[in-house]
Write a protein that holds these residues in place. Structure first.
Motif, PDB file in Angstrom:
ATOM      1  N   ALA A   1       1.262  64.602   0.828  1.00 26.30           N
ATOM      2  CA  ALA A   1       2.137  64.259  -0.694  1.00 26.30           C
ATOM      3  C   ALA A   1       2.694  62.907  -0.571  1.00 26.30           C
ATOM      4  O   ALA A   1       3.425  62.646  -1.209  1.00 26.30           O
ATOM      5  N   GLU A   2       2.666  62.185   0.511  1.00 25.87           N
ATOM      6  CA  GLU A   2       2.811  60.897   0.602  1.00 25.87           C
ATOM      7  C   GLU A   2       2.362  59.837  -0.297  1.00 25.87           C
ATOM      8  O   GLU A   2       3.077  59.078  -0.896  1.00 25.87           O
ATOM      9  N   TRP A   3       1.259  60.197  -0.855  1.00 27.18           N
ATOM     10  CA  TRP A   3       0.656  59.333  -1.841  1.00 27.18           C
ATOM     11  C   TRP A   3       1.470  59.336  -3.372  1.00 27.18           C
ATOM     12  O   TRP A   3       1.721  58.497  -3.991  1.00 27.18           O
ATOM     13  N   ASP A   4       1.956  60.442  -3.593  1.00 31.69           N
ATOM     14  CA  ASP A   4       2.742  60.909  -4.898  1.00 31.69           C
ATOM     15  C   ASP A   4       4.211  60.246  -4.770  1.00 31.69           C
ATOM     16  O   ASP A   4       4.549  59.450  -5.572  1.00 31.69           O
ATOM     17  N   LEU A   5       4.770  60.321  -3.409  1.00 29.26           N
ATOM     18  CA  LEU A   5       5.881  59.633  -3.393  1.00 29.26           C
ATOM     19  C   LEU A   5       5.901  58.133  -3.288  1.00 29.26           C
ATOM     20  O   LEU A   5       6.701  57.590  -4.210  1.00 29.26           O
ATOM     21  N   LEU A   6       5.075  57.661  -2.579  1.00 24.58           N
ATOM     22  CA  LEU A   6       5.251  56.197  -2.664  1.00 24.58           C
ATOM     23  C   LEU A   6       4.507  55.487  -3.632  1.00 24.58           C
ATOM     24  O   LEU A   6       4.811  54.432  -3.888  1.00 24.58           O
ATOM     25  N   GLY A   7       3.607  56.069  -4.225  1.00 21.90           N
ATOM     26  CA  GLY A   7       2.854  55.534  -5.218  1.00 21.90           C
ATOM     27  C   GLY A   7       3.712  55.463  -6.508  1.00 21.90           C
ATOM     28  O   GLY A   7       3.542  54.608  -7.691  1.00 21.90           O
ATOM     29  N   ALA A   8       4.753  56.116  -6.674  1.00 18.20           N
ATOM     30  CA  ALA A   8       5.774  56.152  -7.441  1.00 18.20           C
ATOM     31  C   ALA A   8       6.995  55.463  -7.410  1.00 18.20           C
ATOM     32  O   ALA A   8       7.788  55.221  -8.175  1.00 18.20           O
ATOM     33  N   LEU A   9       7.173  54.955  -6.077  1.00 23.84           N
ATOM     34  CA  LEU A   9       8.321  54.287  -5.911  1.00 23.84           C
ATOM     35  C   LEU A   9       8.553  52.892  -6.777  1.00 23.84           C
ATOM     36  O   LEU A   9       7.923  52.333  -6.901  1.00 23.84           O
ATOM     37  N   SER A  10       9.934  53.012  -7.361  1.00 25.87           N
ATOM     38  CA  SER A  10      10.090  51.761  -8.251  1.00 25.87           C
ATOM     39  C   SER A  10      10.881  50.802  -7.362  1.00 25.87           C
ATOM     40  O   SER A  10      11.135  50.914  -6.284  1.00 25.87           O
TER      41      SER A  10
ATOM     42  N   ARG B   1      -9.303  57.836   1.055  1.00 24.02           N
ATOM     43  CA  ARG B   1      -8.894  56.377   1.505  1.00 24.02           C
ATOM     44  C   ARG B   1      -8.565  55.462   0.421  1.00 24.02           C
ATOM     45  O   ARG B   1      -7.474  54.767   0.690  1.00 24.02           O
ATOM     46  N   PRO B   2      -8.959  55.368  -0.753  1.00 21.70           N
ATOM     47  CA  PRO B   2      -8.358  54.454  -1.751  1.00 21.70           C
ATOM     48  C   PRO B   2      -6.922  54.954  -2.212  1.00 21.70           C
ATOM     49  O   PRO B   2      -6.363  53.983  -2.536  1.00 21.70           O
ATOM     50  N   ARG B   3      -6.590  56.188  -2.347  1.00 17.27           N
ATOM     51  CA  ARG B   3      -5.255  56.462  -2.660  1.00 17.27           C
ATOM     52  C   ARG B   3      -4.353  55.784  -1.300  1.00 17.27           C
ATOM     53  O   ARG B   3      -3.282  55.203  -1.966  1.00 17.27           O
ATOM     54  N   THR B   4      -4.677  55.788  -0.227  1.00 18.98           N
ATOM     55  CA  THR B   4      -3.917  55.110   0.765  1.00 18.98           C
ATOM     56  C   THR B   4      -3.932  53.696   0.548  1.00 18.98           C
ATOM     57  O   THR B   4      -3.010  53.094   0.446  1.00 18.98           O
ATOM     58  N   GLU B   5      -4.946  53.071   0.396  1.00 19.23           N
ATOM     59  CA  GLU B   5      -4.950  51.560   0.217  1.00 19.23           C
ATOM     60  C   GLU B   5      -4.235  51.276  -1.158  1.00 19.23           C
ATOM     61  O   GLU B   5      -3.665  50.282  -1.172  1.00 19.23           O
ATOM     62  N   ALA B   6      -4.058  52.032  -2.193  1.00 21.15           N
ATOM     63  CA  ALA B   6      -3.477  51.845  -3.368  1.00 21.15           C
ATOM     64  C   ALA B   6      -1.863  51.902  -3.073  1.00 21.15           C
ATOM     65  O   ALA B   6      -1.260  51.076  -3.626  1.00 21.15           O
ATOM     66  N   CYS B   7      -1.335  52.955  -2.242  1.00 17.64           N
ATOM     67  CA  CYS B   7      -0.060  53.012  -1.713  1.00 17.64           C
ATOM     68  C   CYS B   7       0.379  51.750  -0.877  1.00 17.64           C
ATOM     69  O   CYS B   7       1.344  51.350  -1.107  1.00 17.64           O
TER      70      CYS B   7
ATOM     71  N   ALA C   1      -1.073  48.765  -1.096  1.00 19.06           N
ATOM     72  CA  ALA C   1      -1.035  47.721  -1.766  1.00 19.06           C
ATOM     73  C   ALA C   1       0.246  47.705  -2.912  1.00 19.06           C
ATOM     74  O   ALA C   1       1.087  46.639  -3.051  1.00 19.06           O
ATOM     75  N   HIS C   2       0.682  48.824  -3.177  1.00 15.68           N
ATOM     76  CA  HIS C   2       1.983  49.020  -4.149  1.00 15.68           C
ATOM     77  C   HIS C   2       3.286  48.821  -3.229  1.00 15.68           C
ATOM     78  O   HIS C   2       3.974  47.912  -3.725  1.00 15.68           O
ATOM     79  N   LEU C   3       3.356  49.067  -2.103  1.00 17.06           N
ATOM     80  CA  LEU C   3       4.586  48.835  -1.048  1.00 17.06           C
ATOM     81  C   LEU C   3       4.574  47.339  -0.892  1.00 17.06           C
ATOM     82  O   LEU C   3       5.617  46.876  -0.884  1.00 17.06           O
ATOM     83  N   LYS C   4       3.394  46.613  -0.970  1.00 15.44           N
ATOM     84  CA  LYS C   4       3.306  45.259  -0.473  1.00 15.44           C
ATOM     85  C   LYS C   4       3.890  44.469  -1.729  1.00 15.44           C
ATOM     86  O   LYS C   4       4.668  43.487  -1.564  1.00 15.44           O
ATOM     87  N   LYS C   5       3.417  44.741  -3.011  1.00 15.46           N
ATOM     88  CA  LYS C   5       4.136  44.551  -4.163  1.00 15.46           C
ATOM     89  C   LYS C   5       5.505  44.306  -4.092  1.00 15.46           C
ATOM     90  O   LYS C   5       6.313  43.769  -4.790  1.00 15.46           O
TER      91      LYS C   5
ATOM     92  N   VAL D   1       3.324  45.270   6.390  1.00 19.59           N
ATOM     93  CA  VAL D   1       2.985  46.538   7.082  1.00 19.59           C
ATOM     94  C   VAL D   1       2.097  46.415   8.385  1.00 19.59           C
ATOM     95  O   VAL D   1       1.295  45.457   8.306  1.00 19.59           O
ATOM     96  N   LEU D   2       2.303  47.255   9.232  1.00 23.20           N
ATOM     97  CA  LEU D   2       1.457  47.477  10.568  1.00 23.20           C
ATOM     98  C   LEU D   2       1.135  48.911  10.357  1.00 23.20           C
ATOM     99  O   LEU D   2       1.632  49.829  10.223  1.00 23.20           O
TER     100      LEU D   2
END
Length: 103
Positions: free
Chosen positions: A32-41, A64-70, A72-76, A81-82
């Motif tokens: 569920a980390e994709w849903d939480l992090l992908g929606a982080l404002s 993998r694309p969901r992980t990479e999208a998360c 990228a979102h957190l970098k924005k 990230v490490l």
């Protein structure tokens, strides 16, 4: 066997705890980390100093694309990230990731 558990959204958790800032948010929520992090404002991200995340894309490469999208979102949102990978099951370069602020 299924077990139902009550969940709480991050903003509600912060409000309930009376805290306005989290030094380290550990995210290990079994896919569920994709849903939480992908929606982080931006506002929510500003309340987090660091976050440790275990992504579950090692279970299936098509995740993998969901992980990479998360990531990228957190970098924005201002995080660096490490990541440490795993060869477990189907492998992933993103098994354990630490998101932190470069300040």
């Amino acid at each position: 066997r299924e077990i139902s558990v009550e969940t709480i959204a991050l903003p509600a958790l912060l409000k309930l705890s009376g805290q306005s800032f989290v030094d380290l948010l550990k995210v290990d929520i079994e896919g569920a980390e994709w849903d939480l992090l992908g929606a982080l404002s931006e506002q929510q991200a500003a309340c987090i100093g660091q976050s440790s995340v275990e992504f579950h894309d090692f279970l299936a490469p098509e995740l993998r694309p969901r992980t990479e999208a998360c990531i990228a979102h957190l970098k924005k949102l201002g995080f660096a990230v490490l990541c440490r990978g795993t060869e477990h099951l189907r492998g992933s370069p993103y098994f354990d990731c630490l998101f932190y602020r470069e300040e």
